[in-house]
Design a protein around this motif. Structure first.
Motif, PDB file in Angstrom:
ATOM      1  N   ASP A  22       0.836  -1.207   0.000  1.00 52.70           N
ATOM      2  CA  ASP A  22       0.000   0.000   0.000  1.00 52.70           C
ATOM      3  C   ASP A  22       0.867   1.250   0.000  1.00 52.70           C
ATOM      4  O   ASP A  22       0.550   2.235  -0.673  1.00 52.70           O
ATOM      5  CB  ASP A  22      -0.944   0.001   1.205  1.00 52.70           C
ATOM      6  CG  ASP A  22      -2.044  -1.050   1.070  1.00 52.70           C
ATOM      7  OD1 ASP A  22      -2.212  -1.589  -0.057  1.00 52.70           O
ATOM      8  OD2 ASP A  22      -2.714  -1.347   2.071  1.00 52.70           O
ATOM      9  N   GLU A  23       1.965   1.222   0.753  1.00 43.61           N
ATOM     10  CA  GLU A  23       2.874   2.377   0.764  1.00 43.61           C
ATOM     11  C   GLU A  23       3.480   2.587  -0.617  1.00 43.61           C
ATOM     12  O   GLU A  23       3.558   3.716  -1.106  1.00 43.61           O
ATOM     13  CB  GLU A  23       4.004   2.167   1.786  1.00 43.61           C
ATOM     14  CG  GLU A  23       3.576   2.277   3.225  1.00 43.61           C
ATOM     15  CD  GLU A  23       2.969   3.640   3.546  1.00 43.61           C
ATOM     16  OE1 GLU A  23       1.878   3.663   4.139  1.00 43.61           O
ATOM     17  OE2 GLU A  23       3.571   4.670   3.187  1.00 43.61           O
ATOM     18  N   LYS A  25       2.260   1.661  -3.462  1.00 47.64           N
ATOM     19  CA  LYS A  25       1.203   2.113  -4.381  1.00 47.64           C
ATOM     20  C   LYS A  25       0.934   3.607  -4.192  1.00 47.64           C
ATOM     21  O   LYS A  25       0.725   4.332  -5.162  1.00 47.64           O
ATOM     22  CB  LYS A  25      -0.069   1.301  -4.157  1.00 47.64           C
ATOM     23  CG  LYS A  25       0.029  -0.105  -4.735  1.00 47.64           C
ATOM     24  CD  LYS A  25      -1.029  -1.041  -4.201  1.00 47.64           C
ATOM     25  CE  LYS A  25      -2.415  -0.704  -4.662  1.00 47.64           C
ATOM     26  NZ  LYS A  25      -3.408  -1.694  -4.144  1.00 47.64           N
ATOM     27  N   ARG A  26       0.963   4.048  -2.938  1.00 49.90           N
ATOM     28  CA  ARG A  26       0.792   5.484  -2.679  1.00 49.90           C
ATOM     29  C   ARG A  26       1.903   6.283  -3.369  1.00 49.90           C
ATOM     30  O   ARG A  26       1.662   7.320  -3.977  1.00 49.90           O
ATOM     31  CB  ARG A  26       0.819   5.765  -1.173  1.00 49.90           C
ATOM     32  CG  ARG A  26      -0.576   5.943  -0.578  1.00 49.90           C
ATOM     33  CD  ARG A  26      -0.498   6.487   0.855  1.00 49.90           C
ATOM     34  NE  ARG A  26      -0.156   5.457   1.814  1.00 49.90           N
ATOM     35  CZ  ARG A  26      -1.028   4.570   2.292  1.00 49.90           C
ATOM     36  NH1 ARG A  26      -2.282   4.600   1.901  1.00 49.90           N
ATOM     37  NH2 ARG A  26      -0.650   3.661   3.156  1.00 49.90           N
ATOM     38  N   VAL A  29       1.236   6.381  -7.159  1.00 45.88           N
ATOM     39  CA  VAL A  29       0.159   7.295  -7.539  1.00 45.88           C
ATOM     40  C   VAL A  29       0.620   8.752  -7.404  1.00 45.88           C
ATOM     41  O   VAL A  29       0.219   9.618  -8.173  1.00 45.88           O
ATOM     42  CB  VAL A  29      -1.097   7.009  -6.677  1.00 45.88           C
ATOM     43  CG1 VAL A  29      -2.146   8.082  -6.843  1.00 45.88           C
ATOM     44  CG2 VAL A  29      -1.657   5.637  -7.027  1.00 45.88           C
ATOM     45  N   SER A  30       1.534   9.005  -6.446  1.00 42.05           N
ATOM     46  CA  SER A  30       2.005  10.382  -6.266  1.00 42.05           C
ATOM     47  C   SER A  30       3.169  10.711  -7.207  1.00 42.05           C
ATOM     48  O   SER A  30       3.772  11.772  -7.097  1.00 42.05           O
ATOM     49  CB  SER A  30       2.389  10.631  -4.810  1.00 42.05           C
ATOM     50  OG  SER A  30       3.522   9.861  -4.500  1.00 42.05           O
TER      51      SER A  30
END
Ligand code: BTN
Length: 250
Positions: A22-23, A25-26, A29-30
Motif C-alpha cells: 500500500d505504501e 502504491k501510494r 500514484v504520487s
C-alpha cells in the motif's frame, strides 16, 4: 522495446506499517520514480493473494518494489515469476541445501516443499489502458516465523536451519530483482521462464487446480510463453492462465 537501464534504488525502511504494498502504491500514484523499495519491520494489514491476510510479525522480510516498465499490461503477470526467480537466486547462496528451493505456480517460493515466501504483484494502467503505468512487486519471506496451517504447509528459513536475518537478505534480493528486471526488459520472458522452470515444483507430475472453471487435474507439462500453466489432461494439453494449485503446498 524498452532500454534496460540500471535502476537507482531508493530505500524507504519503515518500522510498522499497514502494508508495504500500500505504501509503494501510494508512492506510485504520487508520481515517485521507479526503484523505490519499501520495507517494514512488521505489517499490521499485510495482504496476500486472493484477498487473504499475510500475517507479518517482526523477524520476517516484507518488501515492495515500485517499477514503471514500458510494456503492455498483458506482460505484467511475468513480474511474479521475476520476483520468484530473483528470490531463489538470492537464497541459493544462503540456504544449506539450495536444491530444496522450489517455485510453485504461479508465484510461491518453496523450501522442502513448504511455502517459504509469497508474492503479490499489483499494477495500474496509464492513459493507454493497454500499457502499464506502474507495478508494485510485494514479497513476504518467512525468515524467522511461519504460519501453522495444515492445509497450507509453510516453513521459515530459521525452521530449515538457515540462520539469516531479514536485513541480511534484503541487499542480495534487491540486487537480483534489479538484474532480472534489466534482463526481462532486454530479452523478454524466455530467460525468466527457463529459470523458473529449472526449479518448478511438481513439473511432470499430476496436479489438481482450482480455477474460474472449477477443479481439474492433469500433468503439469510446463509454462507457455506468457506464464500460463500447461495442463495435460483428459482432453489434451490446455493453457490455464489463472488458477490455484491445490493439495499439498508443492
Ligand atoms: C501470497 O502468497 O498470498 C502473497 C503474499 C505477499 C505478501 C507481501 S509482504 C510485502 C507486501 N505487502 C503486502 O501487504 N503483501 C506483500
Amino acid at each position: 522495446m524498452s532500454a534496460a537501464l540500471p535502476l537507482a534504488v531508493r530505500l524507504i525502511a519503515l518500522d510498522s506499517v499497514g502494508s508495504t504494498n500500500d505504501e509503494a502504491k501510494r508512492l506510485a500514484v504520487s508520481g515517485a520514480a521507479e526503484g523505490a523499495v519499501v520495507t517494514a519491520r512488521e505489517q499490521t494489514q499485510g495482504r496476500g493473494r486472493r484477498g487473504r491476510a499475510w500475517t507479518s510479525p517482526p523477524g520476517n522480510l516484507y518488501l515492495s518494489l515500485l517499477l514503471r516498465p514500458d510494456v503492455a499490461m498483458a506482460r505484467l503477470p511475468e513480474l511474479g515469476f521475476l520476483a520468484a526467480v530473483a528470490l531463489t537466486d538470492a537464497l541459493a547462496l544462503l540456504v544449506p541445501a539450495p536444491g530444496r528451493l522450489g517455485h510453485k505456480w504461479p508465484n510461491d517460493v518453496l523450501l522442502g516443499g513448504k511455502k517459504l515466501a509469497g508474492i503479490l504483484v499489483e499494477t495500474a494502467t496509464g492513459a493507454d489502458p493497454a500499457r502499464a503505468a506502474w507495478a508494485v512487486i510485494g514479497l513476504g519471506i518467512n525468515v524467522m516465523h511461519h504460519p501453522s496451517d495444515a492445509d497450507r504447509p509453510a516453513t521459515s528459513l530459521a525452521a530449515e536451519g538457515a540462520s539469516i536475518e531479514a536485513a541480511a537478505l534484503l541487499p542480495p534480493l534487491v540486487v537480483r530483482l534489479l538484474a532480472w528486471r534489466e534482463r526481462w526488459l532486454a530479452e523478454g520472458f524466455a530467460p525468466l521462464r527457463a529459470a523458473w522452470l529449472a526449479r518448478a515444483a511438481r513439473l511432470g507430475e499430476t496436479i489438481s487446480l482450482r480455477g474460474p472453471a472449477g477443479a481439474e487435474s492433469g500433468v503439469f507439462a510446463g509454462l507457455d510463453e506468457a506464464g500460463a500453466l500447461l495442463l495435460d489432461g483428459a482432453s489434451g494439453v490446455k493453457r490455464v492462465p489463472v488458477a490455484e494449485v491445490i493439495g499439498a503446498a508443492a
